[in-house]
Design a protein around this motif. Sequence first.
Motif, PDB file in Angstrom:
ATOM      1  N   LYS A  89       0.824  -1.206   0.000  1.00 21.24           N
ATOM      2  CA  LYS A  89       0.000   0.000   0.000  1.00 21.24           C
ATOM      3  C   LYS A  89       0.856   1.253   0.000  1.00 21.24           C
ATOM      4  CE  LYS A  89      -4.327  -1.716   1.902  1.00 21.24           C
ATOM      5  NZ  LYS A  89      -5.118  -1.221   0.787  1.00 21.24           N
ATOM      6  N   ASP A  95      -3.478   3.891   1.254  1.00 22.98           N
ATOM      7  CA  ASP A  95      -4.781   3.249   1.148  1.00 22.98           C
ATOM      8  C   ASP A  95      -5.689   4.001   0.195  1.00 22.98           C
ATOM      9  OD1 ASP A  95      -3.969   1.456   2.961  1.00 22.98           O
ATOM     10  OD2 ASP A  95      -5.186   2.175   4.628  1.00 22.98           O
ATOM     11  N   GLU A 199     -12.318  -3.975   0.891  1.00 26.92           N
ATOM     12  CA  GLU A 199     -11.134  -3.732   1.715  1.00 26.92           C
ATOM     13  C   GLU A 199     -10.835  -4.931   2.615  1.00 26.92           C
ATOM     14  OE1 GLU A 199      -7.884  -1.661   3.526  1.00 26.92           O
ATOM     15  OE2 GLU A 199      -8.941  -1.483   1.608  1.00 26.92           O
TER      16      GLU A 199
END
Length: 287
Positions: A89, A95, A199
Amino acid sequence: MNDNELGTFLRTWRESVTPAEVGLPAGPRRRTPGLRRAELATLAGVSVEYLTRLEQGRDRNPSVQVLGALADALNLSLRDRMLLRRLTKEADGGDPLLCAAAPPLSRGARPTVRAVLDRLEPTPAVVLNWIGDVLAHTGGYARLTGPIGLLDEERPNLLRYLFTDERARAAYPDWDRVADDLVAQLRHEAPLRDPYVAELADELTVTAGAVFADRFADLGAAPRRVGTQHVEHPEAGPLRLSHETLALPEEGQRIVVHLPADDATAAALDRLNGRRPGALRAVRPAG
């Protein structure tokens, strides 16, 4: 400062895992005791060229499926899988933002729902949102699931516990069936294209690997709202529980109530809750 931490992580782990650890023959004339790129690529189902790009930092955006496969191939621990996901990430810029148009994910239960839980004491009952976060529960549920570690996290989640906590497999003898049901609920009961589900699925694809990803890819599995579950409790012993699910559609929540499915479980739950024997009655499933 290393600007290719993801590639360094993968290369370091590849070179530290011996062929024997992944079931491969060592073979003669190896320059390193670790795995060759071709060996890791084969185990993970990716091309050598792609693995090379990842290690050299020329590709910094692998899919969660690739990350899960690499983590499985390298036998990474949960802690290292979480680090791998974080490095990916960071390499990709952080994110992704959740879709602003998505319905809000509930993080708590309404006072009236909590009042319902109060009336259910000491029966084990829990309020969950659509991704399996534990929002509220009875004291009876805490006595049932606390000793097996389900409530250890600040924000407990059933799926995260089931797929990443090694205690879950000991606690649930029918682990595969429980896993099938929870993943089917995740796929079928959440809003369409929900970013919170995406997610969590991305996270578990990396941290749990194929054991989660294969179930999540199975579109044919249907969730079961009722059934019987076995729990190996460290204090109460073996338990056989029936469960009933009550939907709260406006909040995107559900209440799951666990009831003893036989007299031995009823007596064990009475002891666990400090009640006289016979306070709880077994509710035997139909058929």
